[in-house]
Design an enzyme around this catalytic site. Structure first.
Site, mmCIF file in Angstrom:
data_model
loop_
_atom_site.group_PDB
_atom_site.id
_atom_site.type_symbol
_atom_site.label_atom_id
_atom_site.label_comp_id
_atom_site.label_asym_id
_atom_site.label_seq_id
_atom_site.Cartn_x
_atom_site.Cartn_y
_atom_site.Cartn_z
ATOM 1 N N LYS A 292 0.715 -1.158 -0.098
ATOM 2 C CA LYS A 292 0.210 0.118 0.129
ATOM 3 C C LYS A 292 0.947 1.326 0.094
ATOM 4 O O LYS A 292 1.590 1.495 1.155
ATOM 5 C CB LYS A 292 -0.957 0.013 1.183
ATOM 6 C CG LYS A 292 -2.010 1.145 0.906
ATOM 7 C CD LYS A 292 -2.505 1.512 2.394
ATOM 8 C CE LYS A 292 -1.813 2.656 3.083
ATOM 9 N NZ LYS A 292 -1.962 3.896 2.140
ATOM 10 N N CYS B 204 13.490 10.663 6.719
ATOM 11 C CA CYS B 204 13.349 10.627 8.068
ATOM 12 C C CYS B 204 14.840 10.488 8.910
ATOM 13 O O CYS B 204 14.637 10.637 10.238
ATOM 14 C CB CYS B 204 13.038 9.074 8.351
ATOM 15 S SG CYS B 204 14.013 7.699 7.230
ATOM 16 N N GLU C 193 9.379 15.737 15.328
ATOM 17 C CA GLU C 193 9.992 15.551 13.836
ATOM 18 C C GLU C 193 8.915 16.268 12.972
ATOM 19 O O GLU C 193 7.845 16.212 12.958
ATOM 20 C CB GLU C 193 9.662 14.048 13.523
ATOM 21 C CG GLU C 193 10.147 13.904 12.014
ATOM 22 C CD GLU C 193 10.234 12.437 11.514
ATOM 23 O OE1 GLU C 193 11.116 11.802 10.944
ATOM 24 O OE2 GLU C 193 9.393 11.815 11.834
#
Length: 497
Positions: A191, A300, A397
């Site tokens: 997905k 990330c 983040e």
């Protein structure tokens, strides 16, 4: 000259899923897909319902148990992965342009990373298909008397894999999941992120074209909270692999434990960049800028916290702000562009909210900090300093081109600042003092520590996080184990008469 010949990415758009080797347009509706550089709708993608999720999982289960896949020799899987790498490169121009259209990243990055590195990862993982082994064991079982034992282990594919990938490197992340799963002999339901589904669909079509049996690679589309949740909860999934935020990763981890599904999670980060006073300053300034502004900070391991030693702080932070102010913002198709858009209007607003919170908290803005005027989902590269240690721009983040600078006195304080986070995905040290580097590396709580570079990955180098940055590792030999079960076989036989 036709529009599709000048814009081949348009011809590569697909508005269907791929289930059991066939296009599927059934679902609960359609989701708009945007060009983030303009805000234009470029496609309407299917939102898979629980019924389509079940259809894809059952197709993957049938393929896993079929002689065409389960009975294929390892060299056959190797050949298919190598063929897919070749086909990826052959279609590289259209795929790279499609990625830039859908994601907004610079076209050069799409060519180099999504296509070029994607092919590299496929070829590397192809080699592991023929190198999966067990081992023989010498047992010491003393009974019944006169009985001998022969034992060995088998490494067997875990089964049907649910793979959920993010929007920052859509094609490359799809390859990161598909390649080791295929090498191990699993089947997969992938997905992609709802914002960036287009290249994953083309990848599944290319896999069919080079000979992967139907059902081995399935791609379903939809939102995480609906389609993704149904996929994770499906009882016939054996293994879940997810790359994305720590918050969603925790939800997936809890759901996986309900059925004791195997799970690996590559999650968020708040990576520190440590600039020591013995480093080449201009190299470190450019390196720190690349660490945060690469891919618009949508990475990330983005170096979103820069710690600079006293004595060089003012020079380095001023240099970093100068680089930020000088970066050209624009479409990824413009060869002069250095900063592209955020992936979506929602994400642009999220990043802008963090910038506003940083200003409101009293942090000093050295570069950027102002809203973008014009079309597209752009955010100006922003440099803060003088931020409170508990400010959201320091703790959370952001996933955008926003960096916070702070100073440190000595190695102990640098380590304390670097480790003062719930994350532990990556870090970098900028120093030419080998002794200092070797003292610092073991003390940094991160899955990857770069020295005089940042954000560099290789298919042979394991990648993953400490603390709340994830569970398990991607890449290298270790990732193959994520897709295998170990079976012990113990055979008793009588001793000599």
């Amino acid at each position: 000259m036709t529009a599709t010949s000048t814009r081949p990415e348009r011809a590569a758009i697909r508005e269907h899923m791929v289930i059991d080797g066939k296009p599927c347009t059934q679902g609960e509706g359609r989701l708009p897909v945007y060009d983030p550089a303009t805000g234009e709708v470029i496609a309407h993608q299917v939102e898979a319902s629980a019924a389509q999720v079940d259809q894809a999982v059952q197709a993957a289960r049938r393929a896993f148990e079929s002689p065409a896949w389960h009975g294929m020799p390892p060299a056959g899987r190797e050949r298919l992965l190598l063929a897919l790498a070749d086909r990826l490169e052959a279609e590289g121009d259209a795929l790279a342009r499609l990625e830039t259209l859908n994601n907004g990243k610079l076209l050069g990055l799409s060519q180099m990373l999504e296509v070029g590195a994607g092919a590299q990862w496929l070829r590397y993982m192809a080699g592991w298909a023929t190198k999966i082994t067990g081992e023989t064991l010498n047992l010491s079982i003393p009974f019944p008397p006169g009985t001998h034992y022969h034992a060995y282990t088998r490494a067997e594919p875990v089964g049907v894999v649910a793979a959920i990938v993010p929007w920052n490197f859509p094609l490359l992340m799809a390859v990161w999941k598909i390649a080791p799963a295929m090498a191990a002999g699993c089947t997969i339901v992938l997905k992609p992120a709802e914002e960036t589904p287009l290249t994953a669909i083309r990848l599944a079509e290319l896999a069919l074209e080079v000979g992967f049996p139907p059902g081995v690679i399935n791609v379903i589309t939809g939102r995480g909270e609906t389609t993704g949740a149904a996929l994770v909860a499906h009882p016939d999934i054996n293994k879940i692999t997810f790359t994305g935020s720590t918050e969603v990763g925790k939800l997936i981890g809890h759901a996986a434990m309900d059925d004791m599904k195997r799970v690996s999670l590559e999650l968020g980060g708040k990576s520190p960049v440590l600039i020591m006073d013995d480093c080449p300053l201009e190299q470190a300034i450019q390196g720190a800028a690349n660490a945060i502004f690469f891919n618009q900070g949508q990475v990330c391991t983005a170096g979103s916290r820069v710690f600079i030693q006293e004595g060089i702080y003012d020079h380095v932070v001023e240099g970093l702000a100068t680089v930020a102010d000088g970066l050209k913002i624009g479409s990824g198709f413009d060869p002069d562009t250095q900063i592209g858009p955020m992936v979506s209007a929602r994400h642009r607003q999220r990043v802008s909210n963090y910038i506003a919170a940083g200003r409101d908290s009293g942090a000093r803005v050295l570069a950027g900090g102002k809203d973008w005027d014009g079309p597209g989902y752009f955010v100006r590269p922003t440099v803060f300093d003088s931020a409170s240690p508990d400010a959201s721009i320091v703790r959370e983040e952001i996933f955008g081109p926003v960096v916070v600078a702070a100073r440190f006195r000595d190695e102990d304080q640098a380590v304390a600042l670097a480790n003062d986070t719930r994350f532990g995905l990556g870090a970098s040290i900028w120093s030419n003092d080998l002794g200092r580097v070797n003292r610092l590396v073991p003390r940094i709580q991160a899955g990857t520590v770069w020295v005089n570079t940042h954000n560099m990955l290789d298919p042979s180098m394991p990648f993953g996080g400490y603390k709340q940055s994830g569970v398990g590792r991607e890449h290298g030999r270790v990732v193959i184990d994520n897709y295998l079960e170990t079976k012990s076989v113990c055979i008793a036989y009588p001793g000599a008469a």
